[in-house]
Design a protein around this motif. Sequence first.
Motif, PDB file in Angstrom:
ATOM      1  N   GLU A 259      17.942   9.265  54.911  1.00  0.00           N
ATOM      2  CA  GLU A 259      18.931  10.182  55.463  1.00  0.00           C
ATOM      3  C   GLU A 259      20.130   9.472  56.075  1.00  0.00           C
ATOM      4  N   GLY A 260      19.991   8.189  56.381  1.00  0.00           N
ATOM      5  CA  GLY A 260      21.083   7.474  57.032  1.00  0.00           C
ATOM      6  C   GLY A 260      22.206   7.064  56.110  1.00  0.00           C
ATOM      7  N   VAL A 261      22.046   7.222  54.800  1.00  0.00           N
ATOM      8  CA  VAL A 261      23.087   6.840  53.853  1.00  0.00           C
ATOM      9  C   VAL A 261      24.163   7.924  53.818  1.00  0.00           C
ATOM     10  N   SER A 262      25.408   7.519  53.987  1.00  0.00           N
ATOM     11  CA  SER A 262      26.522   8.457  53.965  1.00  0.00           C
ATOM     12  C   SER A 262      26.840   8.836  52.523  1.00  0.00           C
ATOM     13  N   ARG A 263      26.602  10.111  52.175  1.00  0.00           N
ATOM     14  CA  ARG A 263      26.826  10.575  50.817  1.00  0.00           C
ATOM     15  C   ARG A 263      28.088  11.408  50.735  1.00  0.00           C
ATOM     16  N   PRO A 264      28.809  11.393  49.610  1.00  0.00           N
ATOM     17  CA  PRO A 264      29.998  12.236  49.444  1.00  0.00           C
ATOM     18  C   PRO A 264      29.632  13.709  49.580  1.00  0.00           C
ATOM     19  N   PRO A 265      30.606  14.576  49.863  1.00  0.00           N
ATOM     20  CA  PRO A 265      30.322  16.005  49.998  1.00  0.00           C
ATOM     21  C   PRO A 265      29.751  16.578  48.713  1.00  0.00           C
TER      22      PRO A 265
END
Length: 272
Positions: A259-265
């Motif tokens: 969950e800590g990975v920043s994913r694009p919208p």
Amino acid sequence: MSEELNPQVYSNRWADAVGSGDQASPRDFCRCIEQGSSRTQLPTGFHPERQDTTAPGWIRLLELVEEAAADGREVFKPLVELTAEERRQVITLPPTIAKLISVKHLVLYASNLVRIPPEIGAMKSLEEFTPYTSYRLHWFPYEITRCPNLRDSTVSTRALYGNYKRRPPFPPLSAAATGRQGIDFEDLDPGVWGATAIRTCSVCDRHIHGADLHQVWISLKTSGADVLPLLVNACSTACIDALPTPPEGYVQVPHTGGEGVSRPPAGRWPRQ
């Protein structure tokens, strides 16, 4: 090419790849990735199932691979030769697919697969890959990038980790990054490692010793318009550093998921 472009065309195109129509279900139900926009996406994880190598479906698949390797066929549709119950028994492909050096089109329509073995990278003639409507298949091995002629794929992209529709999270790899001492890499828990065995580096093909294993996720365009989530088993940080840059609209660096990975919208088709 993903099914989102024209689902009716593609469902008709592969109507001859579904096998016999007996009463048994050919697939198990999977809720790893939520399809409805109103449902909350839960954390994801690898499917923990192990292949039953005594199952009739598996034994028949081994025979079909040998037959295809012997006659040098260019199109391989193994599931057509299995009953619905036998198709349900097959959750991966055997390492012997490395023998399929003449196959140009691999059809795995409506399979019950949860993983593809890295030996797919030895299928040097592969031009088209069709695991369409294999809804339990959420990722692919990085070794698929070794297929130099792969030009087209038909994948149910909404079932993939990190897909642009919902951006479901990738399974965390942190558990696999620690506590490796004493681990038998010939007998692994697929629910933790994504495989029952890890032998060679996905990038350089060198033998991997347990203490040297580095697992990361990366999203890459492997053919046509499809960007696939790929699991990399690397032997060093140097091999990770050598990985290509993902396309715009996806996580831009190799990562360990969670969950800590920043994913694009979600909800926007990335520019290709």
